[in-house]
Write an enzyme that holds these catalytic residues in place. Structure first.
Site, PDB file in Angstrom:
ATOM      1  N   GLY A 167       0.790  -1.224   0.000  1.00 42.22           N
ATOM      2  CA  GLY A 167       0.000   0.000   0.000  1.00 42.22           C
ATOM      3  C   GLY A 167       0.818   1.268   0.000  1.00 42.22           C
ATOM      4  N   ARG A 194      -2.030  -6.747  -7.612  1.00 41.94           N
ATOM      5  CA  ARG A 194      -2.134  -5.457  -8.291  1.00 41.94           C
ATOM      6  C   ARG A 194      -2.411  -4.368  -7.249  1.00 41.94           C
ATOM      7  NH1 ARG A 194      -2.249  -6.211 -13.667  1.00 41.94           N
ATOM      8  NH2 ARG A 194      -2.608  -8.356 -14.317  1.00 41.94           N
ATOM      9  N   ALA A 195      -2.269  -3.130  -7.662  1.00 44.77           N
ATOM     10  CA  ALA A 195      -2.504  -2.009  -6.747  1.00 44.77           C
ATOM     11  C   ALA A 195      -3.965  -1.927  -6.358  1.00 44.77           C
ATOM     12  CB  ALA A 195      -2.089  -0.708  -7.417  1.00 44.77           C
ATOM     13  N   ILE A 196      -4.224  -1.597  -5.113  1.00 42.85           N
ATOM     14  CA  ILE A 196      -5.585  -1.267  -4.701  1.00 42.85           C
ATOM     15  C   ILE A 196      -5.640   0.229  -4.405  1.00 42.85           C
ATOM     16  CG2 ILE A 196      -7.418  -1.713  -3.049  1.00 42.85           C
ATOM     17  CD1 ILE A 196      -5.888  -4.467  -2.618  1.00 42.85           C
ATOM     18  N   THR A 197      -4.770   0.662  -3.498  1.00 44.10           N
ATOM     19  CA  THR A 197      -4.767   2.092  -3.150  1.00 44.10           C
ATOM     20  C   THR A 197      -3.470   2.769  -3.579  1.00 44.10           C
ATOM     21  OG1 THR A 197      -3.863   1.519  -0.994  1.00 44.10           O
ATOM     22  CG2 THR A 197      -6.250   1.758  -1.132  1.00 44.10           C
ATOM     23  N   SER A 198      -2.457   1.979  -3.921  1.00 40.22           N
ATOM     24  CA  SER A 198      -1.160   2.570  -4.268  1.00 40.22           C
ATOM     25  C   SER A 198      -1.110   2.840  -5.776  1.00 40.22           C
ATOM     26  CB  SER A 198      -0.033   1.623  -3.852  1.00 40.22           C
ATOM     27  OG  SER A 198       0.023   0.527  -4.731  1.00 40.22           O
ATOM     28  N   THR A 202       3.019  -4.782  -7.584  1.00 40.61           N
ATOM     29  CA  THR A 202       4.115  -5.478  -8.258  1.00 40.61           C
ATOM     30  C   THR A 202       3.656  -6.037  -9.604  1.00 40.61           C
ATOM     31  OG1 THR A 202       5.118  -6.019  -6.134  1.00 40.61           O
ATOM     32  CG2 THR A 202       5.824  -7.322  -8.010  1.00 40.61           C
ATOM     33  N   ASP A 255     -10.222  -3.944   7.184  1.00 43.86           N
ATOM     34  CA  ASP A 255      -9.083  -4.784   6.848  1.00 43.86           C
ATOM     35  C   ASP A 255      -8.655  -5.529   8.109  1.00 43.86           C
ATOM     36  OD1 ASP A 255      -6.937  -5.890   5.614  1.00 43.86           O
ATOM     37  OD2 ASP A 255      -5.735  -4.070   5.520  1.00 43.86           O
ATOM     38  N   SER A 263      -4.433 -14.987   5.522  1.00 40.65           N
ATOM     39  CA  SER A 263      -4.434 -15.001   4.069  1.00 40.65           C
ATOM     40  C   SER A 263      -3.005 -15.055   3.530  1.00 40.65           C
ATOM     41  CB  SER A 263      -5.159 -13.746   3.560  1.00 40.65           C
ATOM     42  OG  SER A 263      -4.909 -13.558   2.191  1.00 40.65           O
TER      43      SER A 263
END
Lengths: 509, 509
Positions: A167, A194-198, A202, A255, A263
Site C-alpha cells: 500500500g 495489483r494495486a488497490i490504493t497505491s 508489483t 481490513d 491469508s
C-alpha cells in the site's frame, strides 16, 4: 423448488444470480433476494426476478453454468440455504467469543460456495476487526483457507519467499530480489498483487515488460525452469477463499489484521514455501504508523507461521518516505531493471533489495551469519541477477533482451520546481502515491512521477523537485492540483509553533 | 458519465440497478458494481452490466424512473458516489468513537438515498451493536429519522400510543387496547408491523377482518373519524429510513438496540404522539431475558423520549409464557374480538390490555391515580370498546357487524393430549411460536394453535393440551414434529438433579 436452466448473461458482475419470472417466484412462495443452493452442488445463488425470463426457467450466467457442468434445459432442484448456522458464528464473534474450528470451517465454506451474501461477510469482517481473533482462531482460518486452496509443489528445496505489507508508493523490491535469490539456486515462487490504493502493485509493474497471469500449471513450469517466478495471484488462485472475503471487506474499507495474516501465510504455504521473510514498512502514511505495531505484527507472523510449519522472520523498514525514486508501473520496473543493470538509480531501493535477499540467504544457511548481504551484492553486481531476470522474463512471455531504456514512457511531462531556497524536512510517501494516481497510475501504466530530491537535500529556487508523467495534459493538471491538499514535500521550519498567552490570561502578582 | 434511460424491469427485487452494456462500461472505464448517482438527484444506483442493453443506454426499473420523473430516452448525467465519507463514519464507530450529528445525518442520508450498499449498512449496524451509542448519538439518529419522515398531524389532543417490544407469541393486546382508549376520547394513531420471527404480527392478525395498508392521508382520515387507527407501518412510511436500515440488519440477524430505540420513538413522534407507554415483555425466550435488561431499556426509552419531547412510561411484563391462548393471525384476532364481546377467553390477555389502557388514562390525567384500571374495565364491559372496534373496522374497510364467531378457521385440527398425570411447570412462548409457524402461521393466516392448559394446571392422561390448526395434513405433521425439539410444556419434576460422587472420589480417613 425446481428450475429449468436458461443460459443467459442477464446481469454481469454478479454471476451468482438465479433469475426467475416474478410470477414463478410467487408460485414457489418465495421472495426475491433469497439465497438458494442446487441440491448436491456446492454453489449458492441469489434468487432474483425478471419478467423477461419464461416461467419455470432460471437464467444463469453461462460461465457459472459451465463450471457446474449445467447445460440449457437441465432441470435443477434447489433448496433455501439455512443462514442460521452462519449468523450464529457472526453473533458469537460479536459477543467476543473465540470461534472453534468447525465454526470457522463452516463460514469459510459459506464464503467459498457463495452461501452467504456480501452483507454477511461484511458483518463477519467487522466483528473480527473490532473483537479480534486469538492465535488458535487465526491458525484455523489459515488451515481452512489452505484446505480450499490449490497447491504448488516443487522438485527442489529450500523454497523461500518474501512479502511486503503493501500500500505504499515506490517499494518495488520484488523485481530485484527474486532474480538475486533464484540466481543463488534457491527456489522462490513469488505471487504478487495489483494495486488497490497505491499507484502500482508489483503485478502492474511487471506486466509492462512480461506476462504475469498464469495458471497453476504454467506457474509450476516457470519455477521448474528458472527457480523463480513473479506472477499475479488472481489467475493462479492460491487461497481464493481469502480473496473472496477480502474483496468484500475492502469494499467497506475494513481490513481485519487477523484475516490478512491468515491469508498471507496460507498462500505462502500453498505456494510451497518453507522460509518467508516479511517486510513491514512503518511510519506515517503506512499501514503500521507506530514501530510498536510492526513489532507486534512480526511476532504474530512468527507464531502463526510456526503453527503452519513455516519459518518466518520479519524486518521493520521505513514506510513514511518512498524507497524508489520512480513511481508508477512502467517507471518502477524501469528503475528495477536499471538497478539490475548496475546503474545506481536509487541507492535506497538497491540497498533494501540486497539486504533482504541477504537475510533470506542467512535464513536457509546459504550464507553464514553476517555474510548474506555480500553474497547478494555479489550476485547483483556480477550481472547474474540481471541474467536471471531476463530468464524469468522470457519464461513469462517477455523479451529476454529487455533493457531499462526500452521501457516506454508517457507522452507528457511537467517539472515541479522549488520556489525558494530551503531544506527538505520530509517526503511523504502517501501523498506521493496520491499524486501519481492523479497522473493516471496504475490504470495508465506509463504515468507516474520521478522524485529528484530526497529528505535532507538543500534545494535552490528553480531546482527540479518532481517530474510528473502523464498521457494527457488534463492528467498533468489533476496531479498538480492534488498537490495543493497533498504536498509531497515538507520544508524545514525553524519555528514549529508560536504560543501566545490568551487574552484572558492573568498572572497573580 | 452519461446514459440514455431505457425503462426496463430487467431485475426485480433490487430496483436501484443501472444496467449497462459491458462494452459501454469499458468505454467509461468503470467496473460493474460501482455506486453512482444522478447529478442533482438524491438517488444512488449500482451500476451492473448486461449484454442485452444497447450501448449508451442504462436500463432502469420503471418504478424508480417514475419516482425520479425520468422517461425513456432521457439523458442522465451521473457521477461516482464518494464512499469515503461513509466508510469513515463506520470506522469511527468501530474505534468506539461517539459519532457527531453531521456524521449521523450523512449516514442516514446515504441509507435513504441508496448511496451505500447493503454491506456498508451491515458494517455500520455491526459496529453499533458491538460498540453501542450514547444518548446524544441515539437522539441524533432519532432526529435524523424524523427529518426524513412524513408526519401525521391531528386536530385533537392528547395523542397517545403504546408499543410492545415484540417477537413473542400471543401478546395481541392492540385490538383490545386501541378501542378502549379511543372510546375514552383519547386519540391513538397506532401503527403496527407484520411478523418477522413470531407466528403473527398485529398487522397480520388485524388484516383477517379489516384493511391495514393505508397511505398517510387515508390514515389521517381514519383517525379524524374514529379517534384511532390500527394500520400497518409499511405503506404509511413513517420513519422509512429506519426501515431501510432494519431490513439489512435483520438479514444478517443483528438488531442494534440503539437503532431500535431511535426507530420506535421517532416513528411515534412522526405519528404525532406525545404520551407513549412501552410494554417490555421479559423472561426466557423473549428479547429481554433478564428483568434488569428491561429496566435498563425502560430508562433509555424515558431519556430518549425526553430529548424528543415525548413523555414515556414503561411496564415490564411476563414474556416467557404466552399471554393469549390462541396463536396465529386469525385465531388471535378471534380471541381479541371475543374479549371485546365480553366472552372471557383469556383472562391474562384481557387483564393486560385493561391494565395498560388504565396506565395510559392515568398518564394523561383522564383518570386519577389508581382509577385508570377501573375506567378501562368499564369501557370494555359496557360494550363501548366493542362498538369502537367495529367503528375502526368499518373505517378500515372491514365489516362493522363483525363477530368473533365469523372469523374463519383452518381446515385441519389435531389435538395434542397429556400422556400421564402431571403438573405443568412451564409453558414456553418461544416454542409455542415455533409450533404455530410450523403449522403455517403467519403466511397461512388461518393456521396456528390453541392452548388449553396453563402453567400450574394439573393434567390427566388424555386431557387436551394444545389443538393445532392447519390447512393441510402435512402442516399438521410438521407442527407435531417440531414439538420433539421444541416442547411447548415442561412438566413438574420432583428431582431436578441427581449428583453422584465420581468413581475416583476418595475420602481421607
Amino acid at each position: 423448488m425446481e428450475f429449468k436452466v436458461l443460459l443467459r448473461d442477464l446481469v454481469g458482475g454478479s454471476p451468482n444470480y438465479f433469475i426467475v419470472h416474478p410470477d414463478y417466484l410467487k408460485t414457489l412462495d418465495v421472495e426475491p433476494g433469497l439465497l438458494i443452493k442446487i441440491i448436491d452442488r456446492n454453489q449458492g445463488f441469489r434468487l432474483m426476478s425478471s419478467s423477461i425470463v419464461p416461467p419455470t426457467f432460471a437464467a444463469i450466467s453461462p460461465e457459472i453454468a459451465k463450471h457446474l457442468r449445467l447445460k440449457e434445459g437441465d432441470v435443477v432442484e434447489c433448496e433455501e440455504i439455512g443462514l442460521e448456522k452462519y449468523t450464529r458464528v457472526v453473533r458469537r464473534k460479536m459477543a467476543r467469543k473465540a470461534l472453534n474450528k468447525q465454526e470457522i470451517t463452516d463460514f469459510l465454506d459459506a464464503i467459498e460456495y457463495g452461501y452467504v451474501a456480501d452483507s454477511h461477510i461484511a458483518t463477519f469482517g467487522t466483528a473480527i476487526e473490532i473483537n479480534s481473533m486469538n492465535l488458535t482462531e487465526v491458525t484455523d482460518v489459515a488451515a481452512g483457507i489452505l484446505e480450499h486452496s490449490k497447491k504448488l509443489t516443487h522438485k527442489r528445496s529450500p523454497i523461500v519467499d518474501k512479502h511486503s505489507i503493501g500500500g505504499i508508493a515506490g517499494n518495488r523490491i520484488t523485481p530485484i530480489m527474486i532474480p538475486i535469490i533464484a540466481a543463488a539456486g534457491l527456489t522462490i515462487p513469488k505471487v504478487s498483487t495489483r494495486a488497490i490504493t497505491s499507484p502500482a502493485g508489483t503485478s502492474d509493474a511487471l506486466e509492462v515488460v512480461m506476462g504475469v497471469e498464469f495458471t497453476l500449471e504454467e506457474t509450476a513450469q516457470i519455477v521448474e525452469k528458472t527457480n523463480g517466478c513473479m506472477v499475479d495471484g488472481l489467475k493462479i488462485g492460491l487461497g481464493a477463499v481469502a480473496d473472496k472475503f477480502l474483496r468484500v471487506v475492502k469494499q467497506v474499507k475494513i481490513d481485519p489484521k487477523e484475516m490478512m495474516l491468515a491469508s498471507i501465510l496460507s498462500k505462502k504455504k500453498a505456494a510451497g514455501s518453507k522460509y518467508v521473510l516479511i517486510d513491514l514498512p512503518t511510519g506515517k502514511g503506512s499501514k503500521l504508523p507506530q514501530r510498536e505495531d510492526a513489532r507486534q505484527l512480526a511476532s504474530q507472523f512468527a507464531a502463526l507461521g510456526s503453527n503452519l510449519g513455516l519459518q518466518i522472520e520479519s524486518i521493520v523498514s521505513p514506510g513514511d518516505t518512498p524507497i524508489g525514486t520512480m513511481i508508477g508501473p512502467a517507471l518502477e520496473i524501469k528503475e528495477g531493471i536499471q538497478i539490475l543493470e548496475g546503474q545506481t538509480s536509487s541507492l535506497s531501493l538497491e540497498k533494501k533489495a540486497v539486504s533482504l535477499s541477504g537475510i533470506i540467504f542467512e535464513m536457509v544457511g546459504k550464507a553464514n551469519p553476517g555474510e548474506g548481504y555480500n553474497l547478494a551484492r555479489e550476485i547483483l553486481t556480477s550481472g547474474k541477477a540481471l541474467d536471471k531476470f531476463k530468464e524469468i522474463c522470457e519464461a513469462q512471455g517477455g523479451d529476454p533482451k529487455i533493457k531499462s531504456e526500452d521501457v516506454q514512457e508517457a507522452r507528457y511531462t511537467h517539472v515541479i520546481k522549488a520556489t525558494t531556497e530551503d531544506t527538505i524536512y520530509s517526503l511523504d510517501s502517501y501523498n506521493v502515491g496520491l499524486i501519481a494516481r492523479a497522473a493516471g497510475a496504475p490504470k495508465d501504466k506509463y504515468s507516474g512521477l520521478i522524485i529528484h530530491k530526497q529528505r535532507g537535500d538543500i534545494v535552490h529556487e528553480g531546482d527540479a523537485l518532481i517530474t510528473i508523467w502523464a498521457n494527457s495534459e488534463h492528467k498533468i493538471d489533476e496531479a498538480i492540483q492534488i498537490m495543493e491538499t497533498a504536498p509531497p514535500y515538507t520544508m524545514e521550519r525553524m519555528i514549529l509553533e508560536h504560543i501566545k498567552a490568551p487574552r484572558e490570561f492573568k498572572v497573580d502578582i
